[in-house]
Write a protein that holds these residues in place. Structure first.
Motif, PDB file in Angstrom:
ATOM      1  N   LYS A  70       0.833  -1.208   0.000  1.00 15.85           N
ATOM      2  CA  LYS A  70       0.000   0.000   0.000  1.00 15.85           C
ATOM      3  C   LYS A  70       0.870   1.262   0.000  1.00 15.85           C
ATOM      4  O   LYS A  70       0.534   2.256  -0.628  1.00 15.85           O
ATOM      5  CB  LYS A  70      -0.965   0.000   1.178  1.00 15.85           C
ATOM      6  CG  LYS A  70      -2.105  -0.979   0.992  1.00 15.85           C
ATOM      7  CD  LYS A  70      -3.165  -0.801   2.037  1.00 15.85           C
ATOM      8  CE  LYS A  70      -4.317  -1.751   1.738  1.00 15.85           C
ATOM      9  NZ  LYS A  70      -5.449  -1.534   2.622  1.00 15.85           N
ATOM     10  N   HIS A  71       1.992   1.221   0.707  1.00 13.47           N
ATOM     11  CA  HIS A  71       2.931   2.353   0.719  1.00 13.47           C
ATOM     12  C   HIS A  71       3.459   2.607  -0.694  1.00 13.47           C
ATOM     13  O   HIS A  71       3.499   3.742  -1.165  1.00 13.47           O
ATOM     14  CB  HIS A  71       4.084   2.073   1.691  1.00 13.47           C
ATOM     15  CG  HIS A  71       5.045   3.208   1.825  1.00 13.47           C
ATOM     16  ND1 HIS A  71       6.100   3.389   0.963  1.00 13.47           N
ATOM     17  CD2 HIS A  71       5.106   4.231   2.714  1.00 13.47           C
ATOM     18  CE1 HIS A  71       6.775   4.465   1.318  1.00 13.47           C
ATOM     19  NE2 HIS A  71       6.193   4.993   2.381  1.00 13.47           N
ATOM     20  N   ALA A  72       3.840   1.529  -1.364  1.00 16.69           N
ATOM     21  CA  ALA A  72       4.386   1.649  -2.720  1.00 16.69           C
ATOM     22  C   ALA A  72       3.333   2.185  -3.689  1.00 16.69           C
ATOM     23  O   ALA A  72       3.634   3.042  -4.530  1.00 16.69           O
ATOM     24  CB  ALA A  72       4.915   0.300  -3.201  1.00 16.69           C
ATOM     25  N   ILE A  73       2.107   1.709  -3.561  1.00 12.72           N
ATOM     26  CA  ILE A  73       1.033   2.177  -4.449  1.00 12.72           C
ATOM     27  C   ILE A  73       0.762   3.652  -4.204  1.00 12.72           C
ATOM     28  O   ILE A  73       0.682   4.456  -5.146  1.00 12.72           O
ATOM     29  CB  ILE A  73      -0.242   1.325  -4.257  1.00 12.72           C
ATOM     30  CG1 ILE A  73      -0.022  -0.095  -4.782  1.00 12.72           C
ATOM     31  CG2 ILE A  73      -1.433   1.979  -4.965  1.00 12.72           C
ATOM     32  CD1 ILE A  73      -1.117  -1.069  -4.427  1.00 12.72           C
ATOM     33  N   TYR A  74       0.620   4.036  -2.931  1.00 12.67           N
ATOM     34  CA  TYR A  74       0.334   5.435  -2.608  1.00 12.67           C
ATOM     35  C   TYR A  74       1.473   6.344  -3.052  1.00 12.67           C
ATOM     36  O   TYR A  74       1.246   7.423  -3.604  1.00 12.67           O
ATOM     37  CB  TYR A  74       0.078   5.596  -1.110  1.00 12.67           C
ATOM     38  CG  TYR A  74      -0.499   6.930  -0.737  1.00 12.67           C
ATOM     39  CD1 TYR A  74      -1.872   7.140  -0.749  1.00 12.67           C
ATOM     40  CD2 TYR A  74       0.314   8.007  -0.395  1.00 12.67           C
ATOM     41  CE1 TYR A  74      -2.416   8.359  -0.429  1.00 12.67           C
ATOM     42  CE2 TYR A  74      -0.211   9.244  -0.081  1.00 12.67           C
ATOM     43  CZ  TYR A  74      -1.584   9.409  -0.094  1.00 12.67           C
ATOM     44  OH  TYR A  74      -2.109  10.642   0.211  1.00 12.67           O
ATOM     45  N   ALA A  75       2.704   5.886  -2.839  1.00 11.29           N
ATOM     46  CA  ALA A  75       3.879   6.668  -3.226  1.00 11.29           C
ATOM     47  C   ALA A  75       3.924   6.868  -4.750  1.00 11.29           C
ATOM     48  O   ALA A  75       4.463   7.865  -5.236  1.00 11.29           O
ATOM     49  CB  ALA A  75       5.159   6.001  -2.745  1.00 11.29           C
ATOM     50  N   GLY A  76       3.364   5.937  -5.503  1.00 14.42           N
ATOM     51  CA  GLY A  76       3.356   6.030  -6.956  1.00 14.42           C
ATOM     52  C   GLY A  76       2.327   6.999  -7.511  1.00 14.42           C
ATOM     53  O   GLY A  76       2.332   7.317  -8.691  1.00 14.42           O
ATOM     54  N   LEU A  77       1.430   7.490  -6.672  1.00 16.92           N
ATOM     55  CA  LEU A  77       0.408   8.433  -7.093  1.00 16.92           C
ATOM     56  C   LEU A  77       0.987   9.832  -7.027  1.00 16.92           C
ATOM     57  O   LEU A  77       0.932  10.500  -6.022  1.00 16.92           O
ATOM     58  CB  LEU A  77      -0.830   8.330  -6.212  1.00 16.92           C
ATOM     59  CG  LEU A  77      -1.527   6.976  -6.158  1.00 16.92           C
ATOM     60  CD1 LEU A  77      -2.641   6.997  -5.138  1.00 16.92           C
ATOM     61  CD2 LEU A  77      -2.059   6.600  -7.532  1.00 16.92           C
ATOM     62  N   LYS A  78       1.583  10.280  -8.101  1.00 16.65           N
ATOM     63  CA  LYS A  78       2.251  11.593  -8.123  1.00 16.65           C
ATOM     64  C   LYS A  78       1.348  12.649  -8.717  1.00 16.65           C
ATOM     65  O   LYS A  78       0.569  12.374  -9.628  1.00 16.65           O
ATOM     66  CB  LYS A  78       3.552  11.507  -8.924  1.00 16.65           C
ATOM     67  CG  LYS A  78       4.569  10.558  -8.324  1.00 16.65           C
ATOM     68  CD  LYS A  78       5.046  11.066  -6.985  1.00 16.65           C
ATOM     69  CE  LYS A  78       6.056  10.103  -6.386  1.00 16.65           C
ATOM     70  NZ  LYS A  78       6.396  10.432  -5.039  1.00 16.65           N
ATOM     71  N   LEU A  79       1.525  13.836  -8.249  1.00 10.87           N
ATOM     72  CA  LEU A  79       0.771  14.994  -8.762  1.00 10.87           C
ATOM     73  C   LEU A  79       1.310  15.379 -10.117  1.00 10.87           C
ATOM     74  O   LEU A  79       2.453  15.304 -10.396  1.00 10.87           O
ATOM     75  CB  LEU A  79       0.891  16.172  -7.795  1.00 10.87           C
ATOM     76  CG  LEU A  79       0.183  17.449  -8.182  1.00 10.87           C
ATOM     77  CD1 LEU A  79      -1.320  17.216  -8.277  1.00 10.87           C
ATOM     78  CD2 LEU A  79       0.456  18.517  -7.164  1.00 10.87           C
TER      79      LEU A  79
END
Length: 97
Positions: free
Chosen positions: A88-97
């Motif tokens: 989940k950390h990796a997925i969230y971190a991949g959501l870039k603005l």
């Protein structure tokens, strides 16, 4: 008066729902104030639990204020990221603005 949703409207609405997407890259050119006002007028009618309308809209015009808003978002995003671990950390971190 209850609106009538004929076949043409339903087809166009279906296309709109299927077309929608999560926008992560935004244009930088100014948006005319009448267009902003029209969008906010429609958005203010979005359903909310108990008509609580928890959203707040902020119209940012100055580059300095825009930078402050982006920094606030980035800080909150970093704090949220710290609450995730593993996949989940990796997925969230991949959501870039």
């Amino acid at each position: 008066m209850t609106p009538t949703f004929d076949a043409d409207f339903r087809a166009r609405f279906r296309d709109l729902v299927l077309w929608r997407r999560d926008v992560r890259r935004f244009r930088r050119d100014a948006i005319a104030r009448p267009r902003i006002d029209a969008v906010l007028e429609v958005a203010s009618h979005a359903p909310s639990v108990g008509l609580s309308q928890p959203w707040r809209f902020v119209h940012v015009e100055s580059p300095e204020r825009r930078h402050a808003v982006v920094k606030s978002f980035s800080d909150a995003n970093e704090k949220a990221l710290a609450g995730y671990a593993g996949e989940k950390h990796a997925i969230y971190a991949g959501l870039k603005l």
